[in-house]
Design an enzyme around this catalytic site. Structure first.
Site, PDB file in Angstrom:
ATOM      1  N   HIS A  69       0.844  -1.199   0.000  1.00 40.53           N
ATOM      2  CA  HIS A  69       0.000   0.000   0.000  1.00 40.53           C
ATOM      3  C   HIS A  69       0.881   1.251   0.000  1.00 40.53           C
ATOM      4  CE1 HIS A  69      -2.888   3.008   1.450  1.00 40.53           C
ATOM      5  NE2 HIS A  69      -3.855   2.139   1.157  1.00 40.53           N
ATOM      6  N   CYS A 107      -3.946   2.712  -4.306  1.00 40.73           N
ATOM      7  CA  CYS A 107      -4.906   3.446  -3.481  1.00 40.73           C
ATOM      8  C   CYS A 107      -5.023   4.856  -4.054  1.00 40.73           C
ATOM      9  CB  CYS A 107      -4.463   3.496  -2.029  1.00 40.73           C
ATOM     10  SG  CYS A 107      -5.615   4.439  -0.976  1.00 40.73           S
ATOM     11  N   HIS A 134      -7.675   0.069  -3.939  1.00 39.50           N
ATOM     12  CA  HIS A 134      -8.528   0.777  -2.994  1.00 39.50           C
ATOM     13  C   HIS A 134      -9.087   2.008  -3.724  1.00 39.50           C
ATOM     14  CE1 HIS A 134      -6.281  -0.862   0.821  1.00 39.50           C
ATOM     15  NE2 HIS A 134      -6.796  -1.812   0.049  1.00 39.50           N
ATOM     16  N   ASP A 192     -13.086   2.155  -0.682  1.00 45.41           N
ATOM     17  CA  ASP A 192     -12.325   2.435   0.536  1.00 45.41           C
ATOM     18  C   ASP A 192     -12.752   3.769   1.136  1.00 45.41           C
ATOM     19  OD1 ASP A 192     -10.522   1.853   2.494  1.00 45.41           O
ATOM     20  OD2 ASP A 192      -8.774   2.553   1.393  1.00 45.41           O
ATOM     21  N   HIS A 193     -12.981   3.726   2.438  1.00 46.81           N
ATOM     22  CA  HIS A 193     -13.417   4.894   3.215  1.00 46.81           C
ATOM     23  C   HIS A 193     -14.814   5.348   2.750  1.00 46.81           C
ATOM     24  CE1 HIS A 193      -9.229   6.170   4.869  1.00 46.81           C
ATOM     25  NE2 HIS A 193      -9.306   4.861   4.687  1.00 46.81           N
ATOM     26  N   TYR A 209     -14.630   4.551   8.206  1.00 52.20           N
ATOM     27  CA  TYR A 209     -15.199   3.271   7.776  1.00 52.20           C
ATOM     28  C   TYR A 209     -16.657   3.110   8.220  1.00 52.20           C
ATOM     29  CZ  TYR A 209     -10.497   1.940   6.457  1.00 52.20           C
ATOM     30  OH  TYR A 209      -9.268   1.897   5.866  1.00 52.20           O
TER      31      TYR A 209
END
Length: 295
Positions: A69, A107, A134, A192-193, A209
């Site tokens: 990541h 990401c 992501h 993601d998020h 999250y």
């Protein structure tokens, strides 16, 4: 700042660090930071390369893909070195351990904090080494004269990253892999998020999250994928219709040239021929018979 404000600020900093599920005090963080006193960017990158050189061959034997990541955020925090913040950083690691199983976690939220990140170009160049994605979007709050930017989480379809272009590039990479016959043609992706909405508000959850907010992001991303899939199908159909029309046009032009070249001389040299058009040209029936003779 008051004493209480200082305590709150220290608590915020500690709780925002990786591994912060443990209860750390400021002194604990200071001791951990001290272990990096002799480690700069080059030393840390060298350590990662050494590690990957040892484990990646075994991962290849076991058909396991590894992926790292990017730094989050993509700039130094508390003086720590950063080695996976930019496209150039990833290129160095990919080339240093040039094995397919040594891959990338793309990401878009982390890398997208920095301006001028061309994700489409990145996917075209290194998509074959992307093993996990992501899909996250962030928004820079203001310009900065340094590499550090203040940013916030944004909705998946807003923010600084063109999410539609990113997903389109990833779907193209999946198609390329499938055509190539790769077993891992399907790239794992996740929304993601997300932002707190509805019942997320007031619910105890990890920051960034929320349940419903992430489901909303997932629905939006799946909508993009469905729309792009339909567009690609239509584009494919239009392409083949254009090819068909081009063939028809070529056939008409070719037939016209043949008629223009041979019909007048044939009629002139064969005065007994009576099956001609109003301008002395051969009719379709006689042209077909002529074509057979000429062939």
């Amino acid at each position: 700042m008051t004493t209480e404000q200082r305590k709150q600020l220290a608590s915020n900093i500690v709780s925002g660090l990786p591994g912060a599920n443990d209860k750390w005090a400021v002194h604990d963080v200071q001791m951990l930071l001290a272990t990096y006193d002799q480690i700069d960017v080059e030393k840390l990158r060298g350590n990662l390369v050494d590690f990957l050189e040892l484990v990646t061959p075994l991962a290849a034997e076991m058909c396991i893909n590894l992926c790292c990541h990017p730094d989050d955020p993509p700039f130094s925090v508390l003086g720590l070195p950063r080695i996976l913040s930019t496209v150039e950083d990833y290129e160095k690691i990919m080339l240093a351990v040039d094995i397919a199983q040594n891959g990338i976690t793309l990401c878009t939220g982390s890398m997208g904090v920095l301006p001028n990140v061309d994700f489409v170009k990145f996917i075209k160049g290194w998509g074959h080494r992307i093993h996990f994605v992501h899909l996250r979007n962030t928004q820079r709050e203001a310009s900065s004269e340094t590499s550090m930017f203040s940013f916030v989480e944004s909705e998946h379809l807003d923010g600084d990253t063109d999410m539609v272009a990113v997903v389109d590039g990833l779907l193209a990479e999946e198609k390329r892999r499938k055509t190539e016959g790769r077993k891992d043609w399907e790239i794992p992706m996740r929304s993601d998020h997300g932002q707190e909405i509805l019942d997320d508000i007031g619910r105890s959850s990890l920051p960034g999250y929320p349940l419903i907010g992430r489901l909303r992001g997932l629905a939006e991303l799946r909508g993009i994928m469905a729309a792009l899939d339909s567009k690609h199908r239509i584009d494919w159909l239009v392409k083949w219709v254009d090819r068909f029309n081009s063939i028809r046009l070529f056939t008409k032009i070719f037939a016209a040239v043949i008629r223009s070249r041979y019909s007048s001389s044939y009629v002139t040299e064969n005065p007994s021929v009576r099956e001609t058009g109003p301008n002395g040209q051969l009719t379709t029936g006689e042209f077909c018979r002529l074509s057979i003779r000429l062939s």
